[in-house]
Design a protein around this motif. Structure first.
Motif, PDB file in Angstrom:
ATOM      1  N   GLU A 164       4.447 -10.974  -6.095  1.00  0.00           N
ATOM      2  CA  GLU A 164       4.869  -9.706  -5.505  1.00  0.00           C
ATOM      3  C   GLU A 164       5.622  -9.943  -4.198  1.00  0.00           C
ATOM      4  OE1 GLU A 164       1.297  -7.439  -5.159  1.00  0.00           O
ATOM      5  OE2 GLU A 164       1.284  -6.840  -7.284  1.00  0.00           O
ATOM      6  N   HIS A 165       5.110 -10.868  -3.391  1.00  0.00           N
ATOM      7  CA  HIS A 165       5.782 -11.186  -2.131  1.00  0.00           C
ATOM      8  C   HIS A 165       7.149 -11.823  -2.402  1.00  0.00           C
ATOM      9  CE1 HIS A 165       6.171 -12.251   2.115  1.00  0.00           C
ATOM     10  NE2 HIS A 165       6.591 -13.434   1.715  1.00  0.00           N
TER      11      HIS A 165
ATOM     12  N   GLN B  46       9.115 -11.391  -4.916  1.00  0.00           N
ATOM     13  CA  GLN B  46      10.065 -10.366  -5.336  1.00  0.00           C
ATOM     14  C   GLN B  46      10.571  -9.549  -4.146  1.00  0.00           C
ATOM     15  OE1 GLN B  46       7.724  -8.422  -8.522  1.00  0.00           O
ATOM     16  NE2 GLN B  46       9.415  -8.966  -9.867  1.00  0.00           N
ATOM     17  N   GLN B  47       9.696  -9.299  -3.199  1.00  0.00           N
ATOM     18  CA  GLN B  47      10.072  -8.500  -2.035  1.00  0.00           C
ATOM     19  C   GLN B  47      11.109  -9.202  -1.157  1.00  0.00           C
ATOM     20  OE1 GLN B  47       6.340  -7.695  -0.082  1.00  0.00           O
ATOM     21  NE2 GLN B  47       5.618  -6.334  -1.716  1.00  0.00           N
TER      22      GLN B  47
END
Length: 231
Positions: A213-214, A216-217
């Protein structure tokens, strides 16, 4: 006189730019030759000059051997990978998430940039990651700090580094063979690395999920990133 000096400066700059372009052309051709080479084989100089569409003499004006080209590419790749990892994840406080990020980045890039995977999966890339570059301590330092915080468990730091890097390279090799970004495979590979470092499966899966998730951010800071769905 001024016109003569300006003309000389222009010729010097023009010659330097031409050398830089040819140097970059040979580097790119070497990586492409690795991608085109059959599994288990390394390209030779003839493969590189065929891709670059230059003569053997032109090659030797810039490099003494293909080993020299490989070394330059390897050092550059290792430095870039370590710098990207440090820039994107040093601020993440959860060390388990930071450890999971390494394999995820390597495996995602293998699918998104096949030439990169073709190179790192066929050379002794651990040698470049463990070289004289000060950034080479990033992986070791991260593992040691995670161990001191009780988030991972291992007795040999060298074995832990080989686990993280070795599995990532083997995973890149498999992804190169399949040619697809298999989310389930990437998740499970990164999870197994974390299990090997002493986490429980729920902890390992949570770390992998948070790391992805990180990633992708902050993906807009990675030149090789290609948009993908959730893995």
């Amino acid at each position: 006189m001024e016109a003569s000096v300006a003309g000389d400066d222009f010729r010097v700059r023009s010659a330097a730019e031409k050398r830089e372009r040819m140097h970059a052309r040979l580097i790119a051709a070497t990586m492409e030759a690795y991608l085109q080479a059959p599994a288990g084989f390394h390209p030779v100089i003839d493969d590189v000059i065929r891709v670059a569409e230059v003569s053997r003499g032109s090659f030797y004006k810039y490099f003494d051997s293909l080993d020299e080209v490989r070394a330059e590419i390897g050092r550059s790749m290792a430095g870039e990978m370590l710098s990207s990892y440090e820039a994107l994840f040093t601020g993440v406080e959860d060390y388990a998430v930071r450890m999971a990020a390494g394999p995820l980045m390597a495996l995602a890039r293998a699918a998104m940039e096949p030439r990169h995977a073709a190179f790192i999966s066929r050379v002794d890339f651990i040698e470049f990651l463990d070289g004289e570059d000060p950034r080479s301590v990033i992986v070791k330092r991260g593992l040691e700090e995670a161990r001191q915080r009780g988030q991972v468990q291992f007795e040999s730091l060298e074995a832990a580094v080989d686990l993280v890097v070795g599995v990532s390279l083997e995973g890149a090799r498999r992804i190169l063979q399949t040619g697809v970004l298999d989310g389930a495979y990437i998740r499970e590979t990164a999870t197994l690395v974390m299990l090997g470092l002493g986490l429980s499966r729920p902890q390992a899966k949570a770390a992998v999920t948070a790391a992805w998730e990180h990633l992708q951010q902050v993906s807009d800071r990675l030149h090789w990133w290609r948009p993908v769905g959730s893995i």
